[in-house]
Design an enzyme around this catalytic site. Structure first.
Site, PDB file in Angstrom:
ATOM      1  N   HIS A 118      -1.252   7.256 105.033  1.00  0.00           N
ATOM      2  CA  HIS A 118      -0.024   7.821 104.461  1.00  0.00           C
ATOM      3  C   HIS A 118      -0.252   9.236 103.941  1.00  0.00           C
ATOM      4  O   HIS A 118       0.530   9.732 103.133  1.00  0.00           O
ATOM      5  CB  HIS A 118       0.509   6.927 103.332  1.00  0.00           C
ATOM      6  N   CYS A 131       2.724  24.443 113.496  1.00  0.00           N
ATOM      7  CA  CYS A 131       1.489  24.901 112.837  1.00  0.00           C
ATOM      8  C   CYS A 131       0.777  23.717 112.178  1.00  0.00           C
ATOM      9  O   CYS A 131      -0.324  23.348 112.576  1.00  0.00           O
ATOM     10  CB  CYS A 131       1.830  25.978 111.804  1.00  0.00           C
ATOM     11  N   GLY A 186      -5.464  -5.522  98.496  1.00  0.00           N
ATOM     12  CA  GLY A 186      -4.405  -4.985  97.628  1.00  0.00           C
ATOM     13  C   GLY A 186      -3.212  -4.420  98.369  1.00  0.00           C
ATOM     14  O   GLY A 186      -2.607  -3.458  97.902  1.00  0.00           O
ATOM     15  N   SER A 188       0.517  -5.471 100.254  1.00  0.00           N
ATOM     16  CA  SER A 188       1.511  -6.534 100.424  1.00  0.00           C
ATOM     17  C   SER A 188       1.842  -6.756 101.893  1.00  0.00           C
ATOM     18  O   SER A 188       2.396  -7.785 102.262  1.00  0.00           O
ATOM     19  CB  SER A 188       2.795  -6.164  99.676  1.00  0.00           C
ATOM     20  N   PRO A 213      -3.954 -10.464  94.234  1.00  0.00           N
ATOM     21  CA  PRO A 213      -3.572 -11.457  93.227  1.00  0.00           C
ATOM     22  C   PRO A 213      -2.236 -12.140  93.542  1.00  0.00           C
ATOM     23  O   PRO A 213      -1.948 -13.199  92.993  1.00  0.00           O
ATOM     24  CB  PRO A 213      -3.491 -10.650  91.926  1.00  0.00           C
ATOM     25  N   ALA A 231      -8.586  -6.620  93.174  1.00  0.00           N
ATOM     26  CA  ALA A 231      -9.677  -6.067  93.998  1.00  0.00           C
ATOM     27  C   ALA A 231     -10.809  -5.486  93.150  1.00  0.00           C
ATOM     28  O   ALA A 231     -11.971  -5.541  93.550  1.00  0.00           O
ATOM     29  CB  ALA A 231      -9.120  -4.994  94.925  1.00  0.00           C
TER      30      ALA A 231
HETATM   31 ZN   LIG Z   1       1.566  27.266 109.031  1.00  0.00          ZN
END
Ligand SMILES: [Zn+2]
Length: 240
Positions: A118, A131, A186, A188, A213, A231
């Site tokens: 992410h 770019c 950890g 979901s 958990p 964890a």
């Molecule tokens: Zn750039």
């Protein structure tokens, strides 16, 4: 003799040279990192949710940069926990492909190398799609430039926004093919489809260990072993 879940997980790890590990918000929560979607999550703070879409960055780049920078400074005040350190320790005995949904950079803070699916709060990225220059930000250091040194376009934080593709998926698919076992830590399974990951691994007769958990996640049905523990407590026990 009845073995504890930790002992059973250790037995699985002893037979596994190569591990694929996916970590999520549950690993960083004990460090004080607010989750994006959970109760009191980052998206609920100061209208951050409205800044979670690429359109917001296009219409208000400076506002977005400031909101994300405030969130990054919150994260800078948090430290890695024993769960992050335990994954590092596991590398002494295993070849590990580590992927994380977390954007907090805490794996890197213990010297570990995680593929951030992410993106990261600790980097800026050029908003020009041709770019896409990426600038890592040192821990704790404030932003010095808001324009791309390559092309002059605006910069934004490197976090993947709603509607944008997650990263490193080809590498994760390849890692899963070669892994002897998978650890889901950890997460979901609501964002990354851990149910499919777990099911495919079980179909290949490879063990899947879940550390969470919560009594049920999307992957639970397909796991070999579900350790219902945070964890930062379970991982050090596994790595000991
Ligand atoms: Zn750039």
């Amino acid at each position: 003799m009845i073995l504890s879940k930790i002992e059973r997980a250790r037995n699985i790890l002893q037979r596994s040279r190569r591990l694929c590990i996916l970590t999520g918000a549950g690993l960083s929560a004990p460090s004080g990192i607010p989750t994006f979607r959970g109760v009191g999550g980052l998206w609920k703070q100061r209208g951050l949710l409205s800044y979670a879409f690429p359109e917001a960055f296009a219409s208000d780049p400076q506002g977005c940069l400031e909101v994300y920078e405030r969130a990054r400074q919150q994260m800078n005040a948090c430290d890695p926990n024993n769960g992050h350190r335990a994954i590092c320790a596991l590398r002494e005995r295993h070849d590990i492909d580590l992927f994380t949904q977390n954007v907090d950079g805490l794996h890197a803070r213990v010297g570990d190398d995680a593929k951030e699916i992410h993106g990261s709060m600790h980097a800026l990225r050029c908003m020009d799609p041709l770019c896409h220059h990426r600038i890592p930000l040192a821990h704790g250091t404030p932003i010095e430039t808001v324009h791309c040194p390559q092309c002059g376009s605006r910069l934004r934080h490197d976090v993947v926004l709603f509607g944008e593709p997650v990263r490193h998926m080809d590498e994760m698919r390849e890692a899963l093919i070669y892994a002897d076992a998978v650890l889901l830590v950890g997460t979901s399974g609501l964002v990354t489809d851990t149910r499919t990951i777990a099911r495919e691994m079980r179909e290949r007769e490879k063990p899947v260990i879940e550390i969470n958990p919560a009594w049920l996640t999307r992957a639970t049905w397909w796991t070999t072993l579900s350790i219902r523990e945070s964890a930062h407590l379970a991982l050090p026990a596994l790595a000991a």
